[in-house]
Design a protein around this motif. Structure first.
Motif, PDB file in Angstrom:
ATOM      1  N   LYS A   1       1.170  -1.117   0.403  1.00  0.00           N
ATOM      2  CA  LYS A   1       0.374   0.177   0.274  1.00  0.00           C
ATOM      3  C   LYS A   1       0.806   1.419  -0.013  1.00  0.00           C
ATOM      4  N   TRP A   2       1.862   1.597   0.938  1.00  0.00           N
ATOM      5  CA  TRP A   2       2.342   2.457   0.759  1.00  0.00           C
ATOM      6  C   TRP A   2       4.205   2.308  -0.203  1.00  0.00           C
ATOM      7  N   ILE A   3       4.759   1.488  -0.501  1.00  0.00           N
ATOM      8  CA  ILE A   3       5.991   1.353  -1.194  1.00  0.00           C
ATOM      9  C   ILE A   3       5.959   1.610  -2.710  1.00  0.00           C
ATOM     10  N   LYS A   4       5.712   2.519  -2.921  1.00  0.00           N
ATOM     11  CA  LYS A   4       5.948   2.886  -4.086  1.00  0.00           C
ATOM     12  C   LYS A   4       7.029   2.564  -5.528  1.00  0.00           C
ATOM     13  N   PRO A   5       7.239   2.565  -6.844  1.00  0.00           N
ATOM     14  CA  PRO A   5       8.210   1.850  -7.252  1.00  0.00           C
ATOM     15  C   PRO A   5       9.386   3.140  -7.471  1.00  0.00           C
ATOM     16  N   GLU A   6       8.806   4.681  -6.852  1.00  0.00           N
ATOM     17  CA  GLU A   6      10.032   5.777  -6.891  1.00  0.00           C
ATOM     18  C   GLU A   6      11.189   5.349  -5.567  1.00  0.00           C
ATOM     19  N   HIS A   7      10.638   4.877  -5.024  1.00  0.00           N
ATOM     20  CA  HIS A   7      10.646   4.507  -3.172  1.00  0.00           C
ATOM     21  C   HIS A   7      12.650   3.814  -3.206  1.00  0.00           C
ATOM     22  N   ASN A   8      13.071   4.109  -2.369  1.00  0.00           N
ATOM     23  CA  ASN A   8      13.860   3.122  -2.162  1.00  0.00           C
ATOM     24  C   ASN A   8      14.092   2.172  -1.578  1.00  0.00           C
ATOM     25  N   THR A   9      12.702   0.551  -1.772  1.00  0.00           N
ATOM     26  CA  THR A   9      12.277  -0.310  -0.717  1.00  0.00           C
ATOM     27  C   THR A   9      13.143  -0.846   0.139  1.00  0.00           C
ATOM     28  N   THR A  10      14.739  -1.380  -0.132  1.00  0.00           N
ATOM     29  CA  THR A  10      15.602  -1.352   1.267  1.00  0.00           C
ATOM     30  C   THR A  10      15.837  -0.228   2.139  1.00  0.00           C
ATOM     31  N   GLU A  11      15.936   1.258   1.932  1.00  0.00           N
ATOM     32  CA  GLU A  11      15.872   1.944   3.087  1.00  0.00           C
ATOM     33  C   GLU A  11      14.560   1.719   3.588  1.00  0.00           C
ATOM     34  N   ILE A  12      13.646   1.320   3.600  1.00  0.00           N
ATOM     35  CA  ILE A  12      12.227   1.484   4.005  1.00  0.00           C
ATOM     36  C   ILE A  12      12.472  -0.011   5.349  1.00  0.00           C
ATOM     37  N   ILE A  13      12.724  -0.778   4.392  1.00  0.00           N
ATOM     38  CA  ILE A  13      13.346  -2.168   5.037  1.00  0.00           C
ATOM     39  C   ILE A  13      13.929  -2.085   6.248  1.00  0.00           C
ATOM     40  N   LYS A  14      14.874  -1.349   5.776  1.00  0.00           N
ATOM     41  CA  LYS A  14      15.825  -0.626   6.862  1.00  0.00           C
ATOM     42  C   LYS A  14      14.506  -0.512   8.386  1.00  0.00           C
ATOM     43  N   VAL A  15      14.703   0.552   8.200  1.00  0.00           N
ATOM     44  CA  VAL A  15      13.919   1.354   8.748  1.00  0.00           C
ATOM     45  C   VAL A  15      12.598   0.214   9.887  1.00  0.00           C
ATOM     46  N   ILE A  16      11.891  -0.177   9.648  1.00  0.00           N
ATOM     47  CA  ILE A  16      10.948  -1.433   9.620  1.00  0.00           C
ATOM     48  C   ILE A  16      11.991  -2.259  10.987  1.00  0.00           C
ATOM     49  N   LYS A  17      12.957  -2.666  10.210  1.00  0.00           N
ATOM     50  CA  LYS A  17      12.942  -3.910  11.155  1.00  0.00           C
ATOM     51  C   LYS A  17      14.893  -2.502  12.767  1.00  0.00           C
ATOM     52  N   SER A  18      14.423  -1.175  12.129  1.00  0.00           N
ATOM     53  CA  SER A  18      15.154  -0.811  13.422  1.00  0.00           C
ATOM     54  C   SER A  18      13.784   0.012  14.155  1.00  0.00           C
ATOM     55  N   GLU A  19      12.380   0.275  13.866  1.00  0.00           N
ATOM     56  CA  GLU A  19      11.706   0.353  14.683  1.00  0.00           C
ATOM     57  C   GLU A  19      11.237  -1.082  15.519  1.00  0.00           C
ATOM     58  N   THR A  20      11.561  -2.148  14.889  1.00  0.00           N
ATOM     59  CA  THR A  20      11.092  -3.685  15.486  1.00  0.00           C
ATOM     60  C   THR A  20      11.998  -3.709  16.331  1.00  0.00           C
ATOM     61  N   GLU A  21      13.091  -3.452  16.393  1.00  0.00           N
ATOM     62  CA  GLU A  21      14.116  -3.511  17.677  1.00  0.00           C
ATOM     63  C   GLU A  21      13.033  -2.350  18.161  1.00  0.00           C
ATOM     64  N   ASN A  22      13.517  -1.345  18.101  1.00  0.00           N
ATOM     65  CA  ASN A  22      13.023   0.057  19.236  1.00  0.00           C
ATOM     66  C   ASN A  22      11.543  -0.527  20.150  1.00  0.00           C
ATOM     67  N   LEU A  23      10.703  -1.228  19.397  1.00  0.00           N
ATOM     68  CA  LEU A  23       9.277  -1.632  19.485  1.00  0.00           C
ATOM     69  C   LEU A  23       9.412  -2.890  20.672  1.00  0.00           C
ATOM     70  N   ILE A  24      10.853  -3.999  20.880  1.00  0.00           N
ATOM     71  CA  ILE A  24      10.904  -5.059  21.509  1.00  0.00           C
ATOM     72  C   ILE A  24      11.514  -4.912  22.704  1.00  0.00           C
ATOM     73  N   LYS A  25      12.014  -3.910  23.098  1.00  0.00           N
ATOM     74  CA  LYS A  25      12.553  -3.243  23.767  1.00  0.00           C
ATOM     75  C   LYS A  25      11.402  -2.607  24.324  1.00  0.00           C
TER      76      LYS A  25
END
Length: 555
Positions: free
Chosen positions: A112-136
């Protein structure tokens, strides 16, 4: 057709590949998520692997494992979803349905939110980083489990079956934090628990002539001396130094070790003719596990372990080298050694070492083995025998009890958080509220990759709670509007915790802890981590290679 050992392949790219993956995800998720929550529905499965070719279950991993799709790409998606469920089950023992619900929600939010012009790899990094914060953050929310909350966890995980919940909670309360509770099928229609405060060895008597209780086919001895060795006793003279004083003193002896046929016959003959109180069981387990288990047994009963690996000479054994147990109970399959002595400092030190070793292990079977060793040394051992009026009923109940036992174990290990998906929903709501700041959006859409990642994660982790309400026939938005009427989530600080939720069983609002609606922290963390792993892999997939099937272009 394949030639010279090569198998032709079919290729799928871009939208075609993703659409097929999404279709497979939707198929397995629809079947599994209908079981989520106390108002979830059962699933009827046809399979040659189940009793009479069918089973009825509410267990998410059982449903997931039964699903195979004819389309190869859709089936790849199903296989990946199963990985999320399996890993969650292997580590936490429960939460498989939650893992699948989260995986689908993450993939749908990503598309829904990731578009062709977006850098998917960078978005995935954000998701994983925020998940680590969420688990803490979740770690900070967790509360220790008391006796009442233990009952609530057991009952909820057993699909709100109060009777099963009480049996499971009572078993854990008896074995203690270091104890182990296992699940087996009962030979009757009754479901019950048996608990032993001692060591359980999965080996029975080497001869039925050792039996003292003919009605139960058991050898039961009290105030017993114990010999522990891993080398075969080929001649009765090898243990003459300890056997002679035991016979003269009218004492009792359990030999844990391999004995030749002649030695077993000699011991059994003396039991039958002379009324001696003797028993022999073979060495437990196999391979390296034998040595470790025998060391544990010797330490627990206060015996010296005579081992070929350390070059011990069994002929030098004395009475001082024997261990002691208050009571032993030996049947044809297993032995229980009961002891009432205080736990020694040596045992406490060994348990601490085993805990450190367990933290480093990744293989579920190895972790379980170490867990059983800890239980043998410092805790108790319980077994819940699950019965039913039919094979189908027994199988369905067995799945629920097994899930509940694992959930309680996880709750004891890492604590509990507000249940029903509330803890994840609150965090998700806060993430999406942060992203809804007008200065960070344009035309209702996040304007930077960081906020896109947070929006995806925040939207997805609200899905378990929503699915529980949907399965109960409720509108999630209406229910949550009532809960948040006086609560401004966007103003909540990191140390704030909302415990107000909705009980779909009583259809009342209230405090989740007081209502006994709680989730093991470990289960929630594992479900989220494994869902993130699988979903991010799917979101970064752009090409799929499958074996060509009959009737396709690759034929």
């Amino acid at each position: 057709m394949s030639t010279q050992g090569y198998i032709p392949k079919d290729l799928a790219f871009d939208n075609e590949a993703r659409e097929k993956l999404i279709s497979g995800i939707a198929a397995i998720s629809k079947a599994v998520k209908s079981t989520l929550g106390p108002r979830g529905q059962t699933v009827l499965i046809e399979s040659e692997n189940h009793t009479h070719g069918l089973t009825v279950t509410k267990d998410g991993v059982t449903v997931a494992k039964s699903i195979f799709l004819s389309d190869p790409i859709e089936n790849l998606a199903v296989s990946m979803m199963k990985q999320a469920a399996d890993k969650t089950a292997n580590v936490a023992g429960d939460g498989t349905t939650t893992a699948i619900v989260l995986t689908e929600a993450l993939v749908q939010a990503g598309l829904k939110w990731i578009k062709p012009e977006h850098n998917t790899t960078e978005i995935i990094k954000v998701i994983k980083s925020e998940t680590e914060n969420l688990i803490k953050y979740l770690d900070g929310l967790a509360k220790e489990v008391d006796e009442d909350k233990l009952l609530h966890v057991a009952t909820i995980s057993a699909n709100n079956d109060n009777e099963l919940g009480k049996i499971i909670a009572d078993a854990y309360n008896k074995v203690g934090k270091d104890g182990v509770v296992t699940v087996e099928k009962s030979k009757t229609e009754k479901t019950y628990a048996e608990v032993t405060n001692g060591i359980k060895v999965n080996r029975g008597y080497s001869s039925p002539l050792f039996i003292t209780d003919q009605r139960k086919d058991e050898c039961v001895l009290e105030d017993v001396k114990i010999l522990v060795c891993d080398q075969e006793i080929n001649n009765i003279l090898q243990i003459e130094k300890v056997l002679k004083p035991i016979i003269n003193g009218g004492d009792k002896l359990l030999i844990i070790g391999e004995c030749s046929g002649n030695v077993i016959n000699t011991l059994a003959a003396n039991v039958m003719r002379n009324g001696l109180k003797l028993c022999n069981i073979p060495v437990p387990s196999f391979g390296y596990r034998t040595h470790e288990l025998m060391q544990d047994i010797a330490l627990a009963v206060g015996a010296k372990y005579f081992s070929e690996k350390t070059g011990d000479d069994l002929s030098l054994i004395t009475e001082a080298d024997l261990g002691h147990a208050n009571k032993i109970r030996v049947n044809k399959d297993s032995t229980v050694i009961l002891r009432e002595e205080e736990i020694s400092s040596e045992i406490i030190k060994r348990v601490e070492e085993l805990r450190e070793q367990q933290d480093l292990l990744t293989e579920p079977g190895e972790k379980e083995f170490v867990n059983e060793r800890i239980a043998s040394l410092a805790g108790g051992i319980g077994c819940i025998y699950v019965g039913g009026n039919s094979d189908i009923e027994q199988k369905e109940k067995f799945d629920r009890v097994d899930d509940s036992v694992c959930a309680v174990r996880s709750a004891l290990q890492e604590g509990i958080i507000p249940g029903g998906g509330l803890a994840l929903y609150d965090i998700g709501k806060k993430l999406t509220c942060d992203c809804n700041d007008k200065s960070r959006k344009e035309d209702g859409k996040p304007i930077n990759l960081f906020d896109i990642g947070r929006e995806i994660l925040g939207e997805a982790i609200q899905s378990p709670l929503k699915q529980i309400l949907i399965n109960a026939g409720k509108d999630p938005d209406e229910i949550m509007d009532v809960i948040y009427k006086d609560l401004k989530v966007e103003e909540m600080r990191d140390e704030d915790q909302n415990t107000k939720g909705y009980n779909v069983v009583t259809e009342q609002f209230g405090d989740m802890y007081e209502a006994g609606i709680i989730d093991p922290l470990k289960v929630t963390k594992q479900a989220l981590s494994n869902a993130i792993s699988v979903a991010t892999t799917i979101l970064t997939t752009n090409a799929i290679v499958t074996h060509a099937r009959a009737g396709t272009d690759g034929e």
